[in-house]
Design a protein around this motif. Structure first.
Motif, short mmCIF file in Angstrom:
data_model
loop_
_atom_site.label_atom_id
_atom_site.label_comp_id
_atom_site.label_asym_id
_atom_site.label_seq_id
_atom_site.Cartn_x
_atom_site.Cartn_y
_atom_site.Cartn_z
N TYR A 16 0.83 -1.21 0.00
CA TYR A 16 0.00 0.00 0.00
C TYR A 16 0.86 1.26 0.00
O TYR A 16 0.69 2.16 -0.85
N TYR A 17 1.79 1.35 0.94
CA TYR A 17 2.58 2.58 1.06
C TYR A 17 3.68 2.68 0.02
O TYR A 17 4.11 3.79 -0.32
N GLY A 18 4.10 1.55 -0.52
CA GLY A 18 5.14 1.60 -1.54
C GLY A 18 4.63 1.86 -2.94
O GLY A 18 5.34 2.44 -3.76
N ARG A 19 3.35 1.44 -3.21
CA ARG A 19 2.89 1.52 -4.59
C ARG A 19 1.46 2.04 -4.77
O ARG A 19 1.16 2.73 -5.75
N LEU A 20 0.54 1.73 -3.87
CA LEU A 20 -0.87 2.00 -4.11
C LEU A 20 -1.38 3.31 -3.53
O LEU A 20 -2.34 3.89 -4.04
N ARG A 21 -0.78 3.76 -2.46
CA ARG A 21 -1.27 4.98 -1.80
C ARG A 21 -1.26 6.16 -2.77
O ARG A 21 -0.30 6.42 -3.47
N CYS A 151 6.17 -10.40 -2.11
CA CYS A 151 5.90 -9.03 -2.57
C CYS A 151 6.16 -8.10 -1.41
O CYS A 151 5.31 -7.91 -0.53
N SER A 152 7.34 -7.52 -1.39
CA SER A 152 7.73 -6.61 -0.32
C SER A 152 9.05 -5.96 -0.69
O SER A 152 9.82 -6.48 -1.51
N ASN A 153 9.31 -4.81 -0.09
CA ASN A 153 10.61 -4.17 -0.22
C ASN A 153 11.19 -3.90 1.17
O ASN A 153 12.02 -3.02 1.35
N ASP A 154 10.73 -4.68 2.14
CA ASP A 154 11.13 -4.51 3.53
C ASP A 154 12.26 -5.48 3.86
O ASP A 154 12.09 -6.70 3.80
N SER A 155 13.40 -4.93 4.22
CA SER A 155 14.56 -5.77 4.50
C SER A 155 14.37 -6.67 5.72
O SER A 155 15.15 -7.60 5.93
N ASP A 156 13.31 -6.44 6.51
CA ASP A 156 13.03 -7.33 7.64
C ASP A 156 12.72 -8.75 7.19
O ASP A 156 12.78 -9.69 7.99
N ALA A 157 12.37 -8.91 5.91
CA ALA A 157 12.07 -10.25 5.39
C ALA A 157 13.33 -11.00 4.97
O ALA A 157 13.23 -12.17 4.58
N GLU A 158 14.49 -10.37 5.07
CA GLU A 158 15.72 -11.05 4.63
C GLU A 158 15.96 -12.37 5.37
O GLU A 158 16.31 -13.37 4.74
N PRO A 159 15.81 -12.43 6.71
CA PRO A 159 16.13 -13.70 7.39
C PRO A 159 15.35 -14.89 6.87
O PRO A 159 15.90 -15.99 6.75
N VAL A 160 14.06 -14.71 6.55
CA VAL A 160 13.29 -15.87 6.08
C VAL A 160 13.74 -16.28 4.68
O VAL A 160 13.82 -17.49 4.38
N LEU A 161 14.07 -15.32 3.81
CA LEU A 161 14.55 -15.70 2.49
C LEU A 161 15.90 -16.41 2.58
O LEU A 161 16.14 -17.41 1.87
N ASP A 170 16.05 -26.63 -3.29
CA ASP A 170 15.30 -26.87 -4.53
C ASP A 170 14.13 -25.90 -4.70
O ASP A 170 13.47 -25.90 -5.75
N LEU A 171 13.87 -25.08 -3.70
CA LEU A 171 12.75 -24.14 -3.75
C LEU A 171 13.14 -22.90 -4.55
O LEU A 171 14.15 -22.26 -4.27
N LEU A 172 12.33 -22.57 -5.55
CA LEU A 172 12.56 -21.38 -6.35
C LEU A 172 11.95 -20.17 -5.63
O LEU A 172 10.82 -20.24 -5.16
N ILE A 173 12.71 -19.07 -5.55
CA ILE A 173 12.27 -17.88 -4.80
C ILE A 173 12.29 -16.66 -5.72
O ILE A 173 13.29 -16.39 -6.39
N GLY A 174 11.18 -15.92 -5.73
CA GLY A 174 11.11 -14.67 -6.47
C GLY A 174 10.74 -13.52 -5.55
O GLY A 174 10.12 -13.73 -4.50
N VAL A 175 11.11 -12.31 -5.93
CA VAL A 175 10.75 -11.10 -5.18
C VAL A 175 10.14 -10.09 -6.14
O VAL A 175 10.72 -9.80 -7.20
N VAL A 176 8.97 -9.59 -5.79
CA VAL A 176 8.33 -8.51 -6.54
C VAL A 176 8.36 -7.27 -5.66
O VAL A 176 7.81 -7.27 -4.55
N THR A 177 9.00 -6.22 -6.14
CA THR A 177 9.17 -5.00 -5.36
C THR A 177 8.01 -4.05 -5.62
O THR A 177 7.84 -3.59 -6.76
N PRO A 178 7.19 -3.71 -4.64
CA PRO A 178 6.02 -2.86 -4.86
C PRO A 178 6.36 -1.38 -4.84
O PRO A 178 6.03 -0.64 -3.91
N VAL A 179 7.03 -0.95 -5.90
CA VAL A 179 7.36 0.47 -6.07
C VAL A 179 7.07 0.83 -7.52
O VAL A 179 6.99 -0.04 -8.39
N PRO A 180 6.88 2.13 -7.82
CA PRO A 180 6.66 2.54 -9.22
C PRO A 180 7.96 2.47 -10.00
O PRO A 180 9.05 2.43 -9.42
N PRO A 181 7.87 2.47 -11.33
CA PRO A 181 9.08 2.47 -12.15
C PRO A 181 9.81 3.80 -12.03
O PRO A 181 9.22 4.81 -11.61
#
Length: 234
Positions: A16-21, A151-161, A170-181
């Motif tokens: 919300y605050y990164g892209r939709l607000r 879908c996040s740009n919060d570095s607090d999620a780094e430990p789980v990744l 074997d798990l494939l991991i993707g990150v979608v950054t919710p910011v405008p171009p």
């Protein structure tokens, strides 16, 4: 042969605050958006589940008061109604520090003065980061999905990744950054969290207006009773 599966985990506050607000795209069909985004991503299995993590809106701090509560509930119900088996919401809480913090005041037409300070209440969303991380890790431990997308740009999620890369190679991991171009006219955009992308197999660095516009919920979502309508201020 078993079909490979993808799950998407969305930090609602960050989205919300990164892209939709401040945009016209808040009535967003999250399942459709990620189906569209991942369809063009090479080697990505179909989206089976989208998990959304946020907290209840607080009427006394919302722009539209109680109407904001109703709007949020309508939005969540619309997604749950359209995707009863493919969309799940986990809501945390808020904490408020009424003692607040002293921050520099912003006064129109007055030069910045770091010694001119006002006390500001501090409101924080609680549990969202932990709920999201726990869901990602537990789902991986159960072997539910072959591919997970954060879908996040919060570095607090780094430990789980980092843990997912180490414990489930074997798990494939993707990150979608919710910011405008990037927009040169508006100056340097908010950067992508390098701490997240370094643990991902692929990273999507922004969300386009056209992608958000193409993935809007219908203004009226039918239910077995009263239809869910898009709030006027949403």
């Amino acid at each position: 042969m078993e079909t490979k599966k993808t799950a998407v985990y969305i930090d609602g506050y960050n989205l919300y605050y990164g892209r939709l607000r401040g945009t016209a795209y808040k009535w967003l069909d999250l399942v459709r958006l990620f189906e569209d985004l991942l369809r063009i991503q090479d080697g990505v299995p179909p989206v089976q589940m989208v998990k959304f993590f946020s907290a209840h809106a607080l009427a006394r701090f919302a722009s539209h008061g109680e109407a904001s509560i109703t709007a949020q509930q309508s939005y969540h119900r619309a997604l749950e109604t359209l995707y009863p088996d493919r969309f799940a919401i986990t809501l945390g809480t808020h904490s408020m520090d009424r003692t607040g913090a002293l921050l520099p005041a912003v006064r129109p037409g007055v030069p910045y003065n770091r010694n001119d300070r006002v006390r500001v209440w501090k409101i924080e969303e609680k549990q969202t980061d932990v709920n999201l991380a726990m869901a990602m890790y537990r789902d991986a431990a159960k072997g539910l999905y072959d591919h997970v997308v954060l879908c996040s740009n919060d570095s607090d999620a780094e430990p789980v990744l980092k843990a997912l890369r180490e414990d489930f190679p074997d798990l494939l991991i993707g990150v979608v950054t919710p910011v405008p171009p990037p927009d040169p006219a508006k100056g340097a955009p908010r950067g992508v969290s390098a701490s997240l992308s370094k643990h991902a197999h692929w990273t999507r660095r922004y969300l386009l207006d056209g992608e958000l516009e193409a993935a809007q919920l219908p203004p009226r979502v039918p239910t077995k009773k009263k239809p869910i309508r898009k709030p006027e201020h949403w």
